[in-house]
Design an enzyme around this catalytic site. Structure first.
Site, PDB file in Angstrom:
ATOM      1  N   ASP A 351       0.828  -1.207   0.000  1.00 20.22           N
ATOM      2  CA  ASP A 351       0.000   0.000   0.000  1.00 20.22           C
ATOM      3  C   ASP A 351       0.864   1.260   0.000  1.00 20.22           C
ATOM      4  OD1 ASP A 351      -1.358  -2.272   0.916  1.00 20.22           O
ATOM      5  OD2 ASP A 351      -2.840  -1.101   2.020  1.00 20.22           O
ATOM      6  N   GLU A 493      -6.159 -10.942  -5.316  1.00 23.92           N
ATOM      7  CA  GLU A 493      -6.012 -11.966  -4.284  1.00 23.92           C
ATOM      8  C   GLU A 493      -7.139 -12.998  -4.303  1.00 23.92           C
ATOM      9  OE1 GLU A 493      -3.416  -9.318  -1.108  1.00 23.92           O
ATOM     10  OE2 GLU A 493      -5.595  -9.379  -0.919  1.00 23.92           O
ATOM     11  N   GLN A 607      -9.505  -6.792  -7.426  1.00 27.02           N
ATOM     12  CA  GLN A 607      -9.035  -5.413  -7.580  1.00 27.02           C
ATOM     13  C   GLN A 607      -8.168  -5.330  -8.829  1.00 27.02           C
ATOM     14  OE1 GLN A 607      -6.820  -6.309  -3.913  1.00 27.02           O
ATOM     15  NE2 GLN A 607      -5.268  -4.914  -4.694  1.00 27.02           N
TER      16      GLN A 607
END
Length: 775
Positions: A351, A493, A607
């Site tokens: 991140d 993921e 994502q």
């Protein structure tokens, strides 16, 4: 924008709660969290309620409990104040509450709460104010006003230090000495179980009464508690006011110069004695000035929009990043939940490099540099992880805590909806793109700042060590005469144990190629540094391996329709109707129907994965690839990660889909302050907050770092009439202003000329020079 938190239409720096709701405690605690990068204090009320999570977290104080992985321990609480008025214990679930207002001022971090409480036929006006100082990072201050409105009141208060806090039941702290100094200053010593970090928490109270009478305090000591009890009689319409000052210090603090527990005790005590001489308003003025000088003077950003909450969301994002970024100490980094809650145990992920570091690179490069230094310090742990997995070089941990600790990812997670058993968290084992991400982020800093000395001192070593890992990680497929990377997790993921994730393979190749280029440049231009690194990393041997393997790394190519496969098997998986999951109020709804093994066999993406690759490396792909892969992957993406919406919003902006980009931007803003009142219970979403800034500056503002070239090609949303922001580029400050007709770029106090590209044309600006370009 639909929000779950009220805003003040006349002030974009205010978030409000106008009605007490004990069902929404945790959301507000995180969203209104206060902090300064050293310490985060959740906005729990002074009085206790069922369902609250009282967290005080100090960056870098990681500890293990009973064999579990490292986490930031929940420290003794200094915000709790128990109040009893005329025999009624303050509890807003009892009696009647009117004129209720709680708000956080994002400009200076002031948290206030005021209300009229009517109970047992009497009414009282109460006001609470709280600061976590940015002028002194160790300081927490509360001011309380109690006013009986219709008769005399007997007020009893219990206030002090409560060390009975846990991390969801895990107690990290060993009880230490508790004592009183000078009849005024109470102190509790404690230390962490495994990491043996000593801490001193010191508290005192100062009173202000209508007739200046003395209020006697009686000290009480309990198990893991030390507190004062005091009683006062307040006349009708008179006000009892008291201010509570607390300092929290640890022997890990880089401003603590002592060497033992006694010195630490005096460090916290002496500091409190000084700070408690300053009245609350003086402390508020000091922290307001600090916020302006340390935060708001950098990266100024202003939006003119028909939706005033767009600016509020940007202010909130920047405030939260400041609260959670340990800019004071390069041994620490930003947690996925910052310092706003216990989620992800305070650990650092990719991140930072991909979603947060850009904000600091372009607004406060000194902080970006500190965050990269943390990764350099983490090379020891990265080496250990590589060795444990029989690889070479530096394999950075998926979750990082104290830099030398290495991999900190828990092994087991949530329950499998089908089997009922705990699911193994494979990310710590096989989500390996983090190593490329760290190298990528470090090089982005160098490209944007031109900080050549830092590159020589630390960044190049990070990249070379990462390349050494990848060279050892590659698997040779003799039949196809290529190198593959099998059994991994990519950014998506929802796909575990897959082979040749496109993002992972491309970024591994980028790392090797970058290392090859650095090898050549260092050997030619910096022979002394080259010799040092060659001795440390055996670069000559590495270079041979990199040269042999870099062009044989398997890169998945677009199919006949132009779609880049996410991995070896993705395009062959079955498809299902994802509409109910994409439109769901809460993320992760797909797990109500499928377990992860089943999801792995469906064309569904959590994502941005391939799309993230196209965003970060757009120069390596044809322009049409963005549109083709957007059309294929976005409908299959559930956005179940808070990291997803911002990347998609930037890409939508690039693809000249302003309505879609703006919709995704607002959805990203709503992750924490939107109508889902459970979204932030464990803490706010640091990467998403960085991503909000990325959408505005990189998407709508059109800023893009392409190698060492700055490109500016803005795409304002239809509802915005103007966007203005400041960035640092090559250590010079630029002001960029965009409206419907023009792009203006101006240098601010520049010492050197700077250049940028717009629609293929090069522009160069000297000191205090500006250019206006028609759009």
């Amino acid at each position: 924008m639909q929000l779950g938190i009220r805003t003040n239409p006349s002030n974009p720096w205010i978030l409000q709660e106008k009605e007490f709701n004990s069902q929404h405690l945790e959301k507000l605690e995180a969203v209104m969290c206060q902090g300064n990068g050293y310490m985060g204090v959740r906005a729990t009320t002074e009085e206790h309620y069922v369902g609250e999570t009282r967290d005080t977290l100090i960056a870098g104080t990681f500890d293990r409990f009973n064999g579990e992985v490292n986490e930031l321990p929940n420290l003794p609480d200094v915000t709790e104040i128990e109040i009893e008025i005329n025999g009624q214990v303050l509890d807003l679930n009892q009696g009647h509450v009117s004129d209720y207002l709680r708000e956080i001022n994002l400009k200076n971090g002031l948290l206030t709460r005021s209300f009229t409480w009517t109970v047992a036929e009497h009414s009282y006006r109460l006001k609470f104010e709280r600061l976590v100082s940015l002028a002194n990072r160790h300081l927490v201050i509360s001011r309380v006003n109690i006013t009986p409105l219709d008769g005399q009141a007997v007020v009893k208060v219990k206030s002090g230090i409560n060390g009975q806090q846990t991390n969801n039941g895990s107690q990290h702290l060993i009880e230490g000495d508790k004592r009183l100094f000078d009849g005024t200053f109470m102190q509790m010593l404690t230390s962490t179980n495994e990491s043996k970090i000593n801490m001193a928490i010191t508290t005192c109270h100062k009173f202000n009464t209508a007739d200046n009478h003395v209020i006697k305090q009686q000290m009480k000591i309990g198990r893991r508690q030390v507190f004062f009890k005091f009683t006062d009689i307040i006349a009708s319409r008179a006000t009892l006011q008291f201010t509570k000052y607390s300092t929290l210090v640890t022997d890990r603090d880089n401003d603590f110069q002592g060497g033992n527990l006694s010195a630490l005790r005096q460090f916290g005590l002496a500091m409190l004695k000084i700070e408690s001489t300053k009245i609350f308003d003086e402390q508020l003025a000091a922290t307001t000035t600090a916020w302006q000088q340390l935060v708001w003077n950098y990266g100024k950003l202003q939006i003119e929009s028909s939706d005033a909450d767009d600016q509020v969301a940007l202010n909130f994002a920047r405030y939260q990043l400041a609260v959670s970024t340990p800019a004071h100490d390069h041994r620490m980094n930003i947690g996925a939940k910052g310092l706003t809650g216990e989620g992800y145990k305070g650990h650092t992920f990719w991140d930072t490099e991909i979603f947060i570091l850009p904000y600091y690179i372009f607004t406060k490069p000194k902080v970006a540099k500190s965050l990269i230094e943390y990764r350099y310090l983490g090379l020891t742990g990265a080496h250990r992880k590589a060795q444990d997995n029989n690889y070479e070089g530096a394999q950075f941990p998926w979750e990082a805590s104290w830099p030398s600790d290495g991999e900190s990812t828990p092994v087991w997670g949530a329950a499998d909806v089908i089997t009922g058993r705990a699911m193994k968290i494979w990310s710590g084992f096989i989500e390996q793109h983090i190593t490329s991400d760290v190298a990528y982020g470090a090089m982005e800093y160098i490209n944007a700042t031109g900080d050549d000395q830092f590159a020589l001192d630390k960044v190049y070593e990070i990249v070379l060590d990462a390349a050494k890992f990848w060279a050892s990680r590659l698997e040779y497929n003799e039949k196809a005469d290529r190198y593959e990377i099998n059994d991994v997790i990519g950014p998506d993921e929802y796909k575990e144990h897959i082979n040749n994730n496109a993002f992972t393979n491309y970024t591994a190749k980028w790392t090797l190629q970058t290392a090859i280029d650095l090898y050549k440049a260092l050997k030619t231009n910096e022979p002394r540094k080259f010799s040092e690194l060659n001795q440390k990393l055996d670069l000559d041997l590495c270079y041979q391996l990199w040269q042999e393997r870099v062009n044989k790394i398997y890169l998945l190519q677009p199919n006949a329709d132009g779609v880049i496969p996410e991995n070896d098997t993705y395009l062959s998986l079955k498809t299902i109707d994802l509409s109910k999951y994409k439109s769901a109020t809460h993320v992760g709804g797909i797990f109500n129907d499928y377990n992860l093994d089943q999801i792995s066999n469906i064309q569904v993406t959590k994502q941005a994965d391939v799309l993230l690759l196209l965003y970060l490396f757009e120069q390596k792909f044809a322009a049409k690839d963005k549109r083709t892969n957007w059309n294929y992957y976005e409908p299959k993406t559930t956005h179940d990660s808070s990291l997803s919406l911002s990347i998609h919003a930037v890409l939508a902006s690039d693809l000249k889909m302003p309505d879609k980009a703006y919709e995704l931007f607002q959805r990203a803003c709503q992750i924490d302050i939107g109508p889902d009142m459970a979204s932030s219970n464990d803490g706010t979403h640091s990467a998403s907050l960085g991503g909000i800034w990325n959408v505005v500056v990189f998407g709508f503002g059109g800023i893009r770092l392409l190698g060492k070239t700055l490109r500016i090609e803005p795409h304002l949303p239809k509802v915005w009439t103007k966007l203005s922001f400041e960035i640092f580029w090559q250590q010079q400050r630029l002001q960029v202003t965009i409206n419907k007709r023009h792009l203006s770029v101006k240098t601010l106090n520049a010492t050197e000329s700077v250049s940028f590209e717009h629609r293929g044309q090069q522009y160069r600006l000297s000191e205090n020079e500006s250019v206006i370009i028609g759009l």
